[in-house]
Design a protein around this motif. Structure first.
Motif, PDB file in Angstrom:
ATOM      1  N   MET A  16      60.225  11.419  52.733  1.00 59.74           N
ATOM      2  CA  MET A  16      60.664  11.524  54.349  1.00 59.74           C
ATOM      3  C   MET A  16      60.105  12.804  54.834  1.00 59.74           C
ATOM      4  N   ASP A  17      60.077  13.845  54.273  1.00 58.02           N
ATOM      5  CA  ASP A  17      59.590  15.196  54.577  1.00 58.02           C
ATOM      6  C   ASP A  17      58.084  15.022  55.165  1.00 58.02           C
ATOM      7  N   CYS A  18      57.547  14.182  54.008  1.00 59.10           N
ATOM      8  CA  CYS A  18      56.034  14.146  54.100  1.00 59.10           C
ATOM      9  C   CYS A  18      55.561  13.252  55.290  1.00 59.10           C
ATOM     10  N   GLN A  19      56.491  12.221  55.357  1.00 53.57           N
ATOM     11  CA  GLN A  19      56.039  11.033  56.616  1.00 53.57           C
ATOM     12  C   GLN A  19      56.241  11.835  58.042  1.00 53.57           C
ATOM     13  N   ARG A  20      57.271  12.667  57.882  1.00 54.69           N
ATOM     14  CA  ARG A  20      57.641  13.500  59.202  1.00 54.69           C
ATOM     15  C   ARG A  20      56.623  14.444  59.557  1.00 54.69           C
ATOM     16  N   LYS A  23      53.609  12.534  60.721  1.00 51.85           N
ATOM     17  CA  LYS A  23      53.597  11.972  62.063  1.00 51.85           C
ATOM     18  C   LYS A  23      53.460  13.103  63.225  1.00 51.85           C
ATOM     19  N   VAL A  24      54.067  14.270  62.903  1.00 53.16           N
ATOM     20  CA  VAL A  24      53.813  15.342  63.881  1.00 53.16           C
ATOM     21  C   VAL A  24      52.720  15.760  63.824  1.00 53.16           C
ATOM     22  N   ALA A  25      51.843  15.796  62.657  1.00 56.82           N
ATOM     23  CA  ALA A  25      50.499  16.253  62.558  1.00 56.82           C
ATOM     24  C   ALA A  25      49.431  15.301  63.342  1.00 56.82           C
ATOM     25  N   SER A  50      55.028  22.109  50.520  1.00 55.21           N
ATOM     26  CA  SER A  50      55.122  20.668  49.621  1.00 55.21           C
ATOM     27  C   SER A  50      55.019  19.757  50.219  1.00 55.21           C
ATOM     28  N   SER A  51      55.403  19.420  51.553  1.00 58.36           N
ATOM     29  CA  SER A  51      54.933  18.120  52.351  1.00 58.36           C
ATOM     30  C   SER A  51      53.268  18.214  52.430  1.00 58.36           C
ATOM     31  N   LEU A  52      52.754  19.441  52.607  1.00 55.78           N
ATOM     32  CA  LEU A  52      51.299  19.337  52.886  1.00 55.78           C
ATOM     33  C   LEU A  52      50.520  19.029  51.485  1.00 55.78           C
ATOM     34  N   ASP A  53      51.205  19.496  50.299  1.00 54.30           N
ATOM     35  CA  ASP A  53      50.570  19.293  48.997  1.00 54.30           C
ATOM     36  C   ASP A  53      50.703  17.571  49.101  1.00 54.30           C
ATOM     37  N   GLU A  54      51.836  17.016  49.111  1.00 55.57           N
ATOM     38  CA  GLU A  54      51.942  15.695  49.005  1.00 55.57           C
ATOM     39  C   GLU A  54      51.074  14.877  50.009  1.00 55.57           C
ATOM     40  N   ALA A  55      50.710  15.233  51.393  1.00 57.84           N
ATOM     41  CA  ALA A  55      50.062  14.796  52.244  1.00 57.84           C
ATOM     42  C   ALA A  55      48.201  14.763  51.578  1.00 57.84           C
ATOM     43  N   SER A  57      47.600  15.077  48.211  1.00 55.29           N
ATOM     44  CA  SER A  57      47.405  14.428  47.022  1.00 55.29           C
ATOM     45  C   SER A  57      47.476  12.932  47.233  1.00 55.29           C
ATOM     46  N   SER A  58      48.109  12.527  48.324  1.00 51.36           N
ATOM     47  CA  SER A  58      48.175  11.096  48.878  1.00 51.36           C
ATOM     48  C   SER A  58      46.992  10.648  49.367  1.00 51.36           C
ATOM     49  N   GLY A  59      45.965  11.284  49.817  1.00 47.27           N
ATOM     50  CA  GLY A  59      44.719  11.252  50.458  1.00 47.27           C
ATOM     51  C   GLY A  59      44.965  11.072  51.868  1.00 47.27           C
ATOM     52  N   PHE A  60      45.754  11.263  52.565  1.00 42.57           N
ATOM     53  CA  PHE A  60      45.827  11.188  54.059  1.00 42.57           C
ATOM     54  C   PHE A  60      45.244  12.335  54.828  1.00 42.57           C
ATOM     55  N   VAL A  61      45.244  13.733  54.234  1.00 44.36           N
ATOM     56  CA  VAL A  61      44.938  14.740  54.809  1.00 44.36           C
ATOM     57  C   VAL A  61      43.878  15.325  53.710  1.00 44.36           C
ATOM     58  N   VAL A  62      42.830  15.986  54.304  1.00 45.41           N
ATOM     59  CA  VAL A  62      42.102  17.069  53.364  1.00 45.41           C
ATOM     60  C   VAL A  62      41.984  18.311  54.222  1.00 45.41           C
ATOM     61  N   ALA A  63      41.585  19.421  53.270  1.00 38.19           N
ATOM     62  CA  ALA A  63      41.476  20.600  53.639  1.00 38.19           C
ATOM     63  C   ALA A  63      40.335  21.136  53.995  1.00 38.19           C
ATOM     64  N   ALA A  64      39.869  21.422  55.439  1.00 33.91           N
ATOM     65  CA  ALA A  64      38.627  22.048  55.822  1.00 33.91           C
ATOM     66  C   ALA A  64      38.459  23.632  55.615  1.00 33.91           C
ATOM     67  N   GLU A  65      37.514  24.251  56.159  1.00 36.91           N
ATOM     68  CA  GLU A  65      37.521  25.620  56.085  1.00 36.91           C
ATOM     69  C   GLU A  65      38.754  26.285  56.979  1.00 36.91           C
ATOM     70  N   HIS A  66      38.823  25.828  58.163  1.00 39.37           N
ATOM     71  CA  HIS A  66      39.687  26.714  58.976  1.00 39.37           C
ATOM     72  C   HIS A  66      41.119  25.708  59.324  1.00 39.37           C
ATOM     73  N   GLN A  67      41.118  24.464  59.080  1.00 39.71           N
ATOM     74  CA  GLN A  67      41.959  23.632  59.474  1.00 39.71           C
ATOM     75  C   GLN A  67      42.259  22.488  58.678  1.00 39.71           C
ATOM     76  N   LEU A  68      43.110  21.788  58.693  1.00 42.28           N
ATOM     77  CA  LEU A  68      43.571  20.471  58.276  1.00 42.28           C
ATOM     78  C   LEU A  68      43.000  19.265  58.964  1.00 42.28           C
ATOM     79  N   VAL A  69      42.340  18.228  58.072  1.00 36.24           N
ATOM     80  CA  VAL A  69      41.946  17.036  58.729  1.00 36.24           C
ATOM     81  C   VAL A  69      42.264  15.808  58.239  1.00 36.24           C
ATOM     82  N   PHE A  70      42.721  14.782  59.048  1.00 38.45           N
ATOM     83  CA  PHE A  70      42.979  13.640  58.556  1.00 38.45           C
ATOM     84  C   PHE A  70      41.850  12.783  58.008  1.00 38.45           C
ATOM     85  N   GLN A  71      42.051  12.272  56.696  1.00 42.99           N
ATOM     86  CA  GLN A  71      40.798  11.642  56.143  1.00 42.99           C
ATOM     87  C   GLN A  71      40.004  10.727  56.934  1.00 42.99           C
TER      88      GLN A  71
END
Length: 587
Positions: A16-20, A23-25, A50-55, A57-71
């Motif tokens: 639930m923490d990762c879903q929240r 959704k905010v992101a 921990s929510s970021l790590d889950e996001a 590892s699940s493939g929803f989000v990737v880490a770019a150089e200076h920001q986070l990006v939806f896949q």
């Protein structure tokens, strides 16, 4: 392909923490900062790890150089759709307020989940009327700009804006014309005006000034190599443009079509061009037929459809009166020059290049593209050898090897330039190309054509046949496939047993005319064979059955008068080399 229901199931598997968190992101946009999510959730950044790590590892989000990006935009839209509408609106308003308080970058100020923030509450404005008067379907300022007289068009539009008696529809058209004009001139004023419009008044359906602002920012982000943001802004402009005049819808659709073609999403790009053209052919609108033709010419050339590209380019360059668009004529001339280069007709290729340069040297503005300089470089290589191109890089085109937009428009350019650098022993050129394409690919995770381009360029340095085979099998770019095929043949040729040839006789390449007679599908299969793929592997790649691949293979053998896969692989490489390192479709 993942659909909406599957995205909901994927979300349901998360905590639930990762879903929240997701959704905010999502309401912050395709790209976001961890500290922004932290502020909206009123939690420390550390507590969200921990929510970021889950996001991730699940493939929803990737880490770019200076920001986070939806896949992908599709995943982003799925997350947004999972938020109940009342909550979604509240989150959007909160994100907008948060964004203004913290004065973040434009995408977070003006953007929410693939939709402009202001669209949540902005009423639909009525479609504006044609601002030209006297029966014209476009305003005077807009017409001057499309005719290449951009400065005059801007001045005319500014006079409309300075007049207190100008009607609202004319003011919107004039504001859009000013932004279009400054954007074509490459001036920062386009971005400044666009940012101001979106900040102060937003944009709604039918608001041509706001939609032109989105398009101008989309183009600026794209040229800078921020492809995700460029696509999102461009898609928004198209999405909300149904209520504007066809002469303005043209800009939004063609701009997005060009970006999709650069990503080798040819079907989507062609569909947008068709829509733009259909708008221009509505009753009472028929103008500027050369604009869709010029863009189609470029798209078809990128797709390897040389005959179609030539026909469209000729339509664009011969259009007259209301059909003509001088602004885009150099792009069509560049296509014709490149086609003739591929065919080995250097005098004709050079003549069309002179026309490109002639148009650029007039007092009329033209749509800028790195292809103009890039065409001259390739002609120089073909006519005078690689060192002639290196001399251009030391003087006239010193900026070109590090210009990101070159590799966005032509993903094969990186490999071409690295091979050129290796041939002349220019380590500075090699390193600058590798650094530029590597940075571009790294800043745009998920854009596969750029990732493959970077792999391809590095494989030339390392001589890695496995990576070259991967380019042949996976690249959507025909030019990259041909380059990789030729390079792979060099590697295999160095290992070949010279005793197989008769004394004093070199191995005879396949007849070029026979090879050119292969269909596009047959040639693609031949390239995949040269990469060492089995019929089963090829079948998956070209979306045919293994039986059908075998049928095509037998036809290829008959056409080329050969009997083995080894001969076919050797012929594929030989043809690529003689065709100026490019595979071209017969007309």
């Amino acid at each position: 392909m993942v659909n909406g229901e599957q995205i909901l199931r994927l979300l349901g598997d998360l905590s639930m923490d990762c879903q929240r968190f997701l959704k905010v992101a999502a309401v912050l946009g395709r790209s976001f900062m961890l500290e922004d999510v932290s502020r909206m959730l009123d939690k420390s950044a550390a507590s969200l790890l921990s929510s970021l790590d889950e996001a991730i590892s699940s493939g929803f989000v990737v880490a770019a150089e200076h920001q986070l990006v939806f896949q992908s935009d599709f995943l982003l839209a799925g997350v947004i759709d999972s938020i109940p509408a009342p909550a979604r609106g509240a989150l959007q308003r909160e994100a907008m307020g948060h964004s203004r308080r913290h004065a973040q970058s434009l995408d977070r100020q003006f953007w929410v989940a693939g939709h402009p923030l202001w669209m949540a509450d902005h009423p639909a404005d009525p479609p504006q009327e044609a601002a030209g008067g006297s029966g014209e379907v476009y305003s005077k300022s807009h017409g001057l700009i499309m005719d290449g007289r951009v400065t005059a068009g801007i001045r005319t539009a500014e006079r409309v804006l300075s007049s207190p008696t100008s009607p609202a529809s004319a003011r919107l058209d004039a504001e859009a014309s000013v932004i279009l004009g400054y954007s074509l001139l490459g001036m920062e004023e386009a971005e400044k005006r666009s940012a101001r419009i979106l900040r102060e008044q937003g944009a709604g359906p039918g608001d041509v000034a706001g939609l032109m602002a989105l398009t101008a920012l989309s183009n600026a982000r794209w040229r800078a190599g921020e492809l995700g943001e460029g696509l999102s802004l461009g898609r928004a402009a198209v999405r909300y443009s149904d209520g504007v005049d066809p002469v303005w819808r043209l800009h939004f659709r063609l701009a997005l079509a060009g970006k999709l073609a650069n990503l080798r999403e040819f079907d989507k790009a062609e569909s947008l061009i068709d829509e733009a053209e259909a708008g221009l052919r509505e009753p009472g609108t028929r103008v500027w037929d050369a604009a869709p033709a010029a863009m189609r010419a470029r798209l078809f050339l990128q797709a390897g459809r040389v005959g179609d590209a030539r026909r469209q380019a000729e339509l664009a360059t011969t259009a007259v009166d209301r059909d003509a668009v001088p602004l885009l004529r150099p792009l069509a001339y560049s296509v014709l020059s490149t086609i003739l280069l591929y065919k080995g007709d250097l005098p004709a290729a050079t003549e069309y290049l002179k026309r490109v340069q002639g148009e650029s040297e007039t007092d009329q503005a033209v749509l800028y593209s790195p292809q103009y300089g890039w065409t001259e470089v390739r002609i120089a290589v073909k006519r005078e050898g690689p060192r002639a191109a290196v001399e251009l890089f030391s003087d006239k085109y010193s900026h070109l090897p590090t210009q990101r937009s070159l590799y966005i428009e032509d993903p094969a350019a990186a490999a071409f330039l690295v091979r050129l650098a290796l041939d002349v022993g220019d380590t500075d050129l090699r390193n600058s190309v590798l650094e530029t394409i590597g940075g571009l690919a790294g800043d745009n995770p998920g854009i596969s054509v750029l990732g493959l381009s970077a792999l391809h360029a590095n494989a030339l340095v390392s001589g890695d046949p496995a990576v070259l085979s991967r380019i042949i099998a996976q690249s959507p770019d025909p030019l990259s496939v041909a380059l990789a095929t030729e390079e792979l043949a060099k590697i295999y040729g160095a290992k070949e047993d010279p005793s197989r040839a008769k004394p004093g006789e070199a191995a005879s390449p396949l007849n070029s005319a026979c090879w050119s007679g292969l269909s596009d599908t047959e040639r693609r299969i031949a390239y995949l064979v040269s990469a060492g793929m089995t019929n089963q592997q090829i079948a998956k790649r070209v979306h045919l059955s293994a039986h059908t691949v075998n049928y095509h293979l037998r036809k290829i053998y008959r056409k080329l008068n050969i009997n083995t896969r080894v001969e076919l692989a050797r012929g594929a490489a030989s043809y690529s080399s003689r065709a100026a390192i490019y595979s071209i479709e017969p007309e």
